[in-house]
Design an enzyme around this catalytic site. Structure first.
Site, PDB file in Angstrom:
ATOM      1  N   ARG A  78     -10.702  45.227 -21.369  1.00  0.00           N
ATOM      2  CA  ARG A  78     -12.013  44.230 -21.174  1.00  0.00           C
ATOM      3  C   ARG A  78     -11.806  43.313 -21.989  1.00  0.00           C
ATOM      4  O   ARG A  78     -11.709  43.532 -23.153  1.00  0.00           O
ATOM      5  CB  ARG A  78     -13.320  45.155 -20.882  1.00  0.00           C
TER       6      ARG A  78
ATOM      7  N   GLU B 151     -15.144  36.101 -19.470  1.00  0.00           N
ATOM      8  CA  GLU B 151     -14.348  35.508 -18.425  1.00  0.00           C
ATOM      9  C   GLU B 151     -15.174  35.030 -17.204  1.00  0.00           C
ATOM     10  O   GLU B 151     -16.208  35.998 -16.985  1.00  0.00           O
ATOM     11  CB  GLU B 151     -13.126  36.113 -17.912  1.00  0.00           C
TER      12      GLU B 151
ATOM     13  N   HIS C 297      -7.004  38.353 -15.129  1.00  0.00           N
ATOM     14  CA  HIS C 297      -7.761  39.655 -14.728  1.00  0.00           C
ATOM     15  C   HIS C 297      -6.822  40.152 -13.558  1.00  0.00           C
ATOM     16  O   HIS C 297      -7.814  40.453 -12.554  1.00  0.00           O
ATOM     17  CB  HIS C 297      -9.004  39.567 -14.750  1.00  0.00           C
TER      18      HIS C 297
HETATM   19  C1  DGY Z   1     -10.875  47.485 -13.055  1.00  0.00           C
HETATM   20  O1  DGY Z   1     -10.606  48.152 -12.106  1.00  0.00           O
HETATM   21  O2  DGY Z   1     -11.569  48.003 -13.800  1.00  0.00           O
HETATM   22  C2  DGY Z   1      -9.889  46.284 -13.001  1.00  0.00           C
HETATM   23  O3  DGY Z   1     -10.269  45.642 -14.374  1.00  0.00           O
HETATM   24  C3  DGY Z   1     -10.415  45.325 -12.037  1.00  0.00           C
HETATM   25  O4  DGY Z   1     -11.629  44.981 -12.210  1.00  0.00           O
END
Ligand code: DGY
Length: 320
Positions: free
Chosen positions: A239, A268, A286
């Site tokens: 993240r 982001e 992402h």
């Molecule tokens: C998740 O599944 O956490 C991925 O980052 C998609 O948001």
């Protein structure tokens, strides 16, 4: 009366059809980005909501949406949920674990490879028409096979990356995690637990796969980057916010580490502007879980959670 459900972002048409078979559905197939106030407005009278990681569900939302019973996130990460507030409000939270593990691990490895072997940088060079001869040190990167792979956060995805590294690429795998894996799992991953300092100092390629929490905010900043090898690469598929992106951009510029591969960013979809000015970083939007089969499986699981909980009282993958 059938429960009312809000789908907060665009979804696969077949998932929309599935949910419409069970619920009164308000959808967002135009994929509008709603403000928190708009989300609250849309949630009025809804018992369930299908979210992605980009809708924040917190005490304000919960306090304004008394009918809400379940929030089904189409993501394994759920830092967009205030889980404590949801539990206090008696609202079920669900995510989509397991179905994306291998796909996300594949992508983590792709970023390790692309970063270590300077693929984005060399492709930009070629596309710019700058390639006019072979040269002994042109875009010479670092080896992945036989190197030391460091993994910060050793959940399902971390373990899947470890297996790839240890068994596919003959890497020495070290990890740091809140808790130690049990011995059989450690053996299957070919991984050894080390301190965070050892992880930073010994990794040739360090990949971040930990959840974003107040404790993991800026877990990698200037001080941590300074402990890494100047030849090391850093990969973030976890993240944004786990890495201090401003500090990273500076470290990349000054050669504190060799390169980085980033799929997630602080704030982001905005990016720290300095990241766009350094060549030795691979940037992706992402997409670590983005294969069609996996994204469909995630959407299906989020839908199954809504159906299971609102129609049968039991979610498939509950967080609280
Ligand atoms: C998740 O599944 O956490 C991925 O980052 C998609 O948001």
């Amino acid at each position: 009366m059938r429960p009312h459900v809000l789908i907060a972002r665009a979804v696969f048409p077949q998932i929309l059809t599935l949910l419409e078979q069970h619920f009164e559905v308000t959808s967002n197939q135009d994929d509008e980005l709603w403000t928190p106030a708009q989300l609250i407005e849309k949630l009025q009278g809804k018992q369930g909501v299908f979210t992605t990681g980009s809708q924040r569900i917190d005490a304000t939302v919960l306090g304004s949406c008394p009918d809400l019973k379940i929030c089904a996130n189409m993501a394994v990460g759920y830092n967009n949920f205030d889980l404590e507030a949801m539990t206090t409000a008696g609202v079920k939270a669900t995510n989509t674990p397991d179905v994306l593990t291998e796909t996300t691990a594949d992508f983590g490895f792709a970023l390790i490879m692309a970063t270590a072997r300077r693929m984005a940088e060399s492709e930009r060079f070629l596309r710019a028409g700058l390639w006019n001869r072979w040269r002994y040190d042109m875009f010479a990167g670092s080896d992945v096979h036989g190197s030391t792979l460091g993994i910060l956060g050793m959940g399902r995805i971390g373990q899947a990356i470890a297996r790839r590294g240890a068994h596919g690429f003959g890497m020495k795998v070290i990890y740091h995690n809140r808790s130690r894996l049990d011995a059989p799992t450690e053996a299957a991953c070919g991984a050894t637990l080390v301190s965070k300092q050892e992880l930073l100092q010994q990794s040739d390629h360090l990949i971040l796969v930990l959840p974003y929490t107040p404790e993991s905010h800026h877990a990698i900043g200037a001080a941590e980057l300074a402990q890494m090898k100047p030849t090391a690469t850093l990969i973030n598929i976890a993240r944004g916010g786990i890495v201090d992106d401003a500090a990273l951009a500076l470290a990349l510029k000054n050669g504190v580490i060799a390169a980085a591969g980033l799929d997630v960013f602080e704030g982001e979809p905005a990016l720290h502007p300095d990241l766009l000015t350094v060549p030795n970083v691979v940037l992706t939007p992402h997409i670590a879980s983005a294969t069609l089969p996996t994204r469909l499986a995630m959407a299906q699981l989020a839908a199954d959670n809504l159906i299971g909980f609102l129609l049968h009282g039991k979610a498939v993958t509950a967080l609280n």
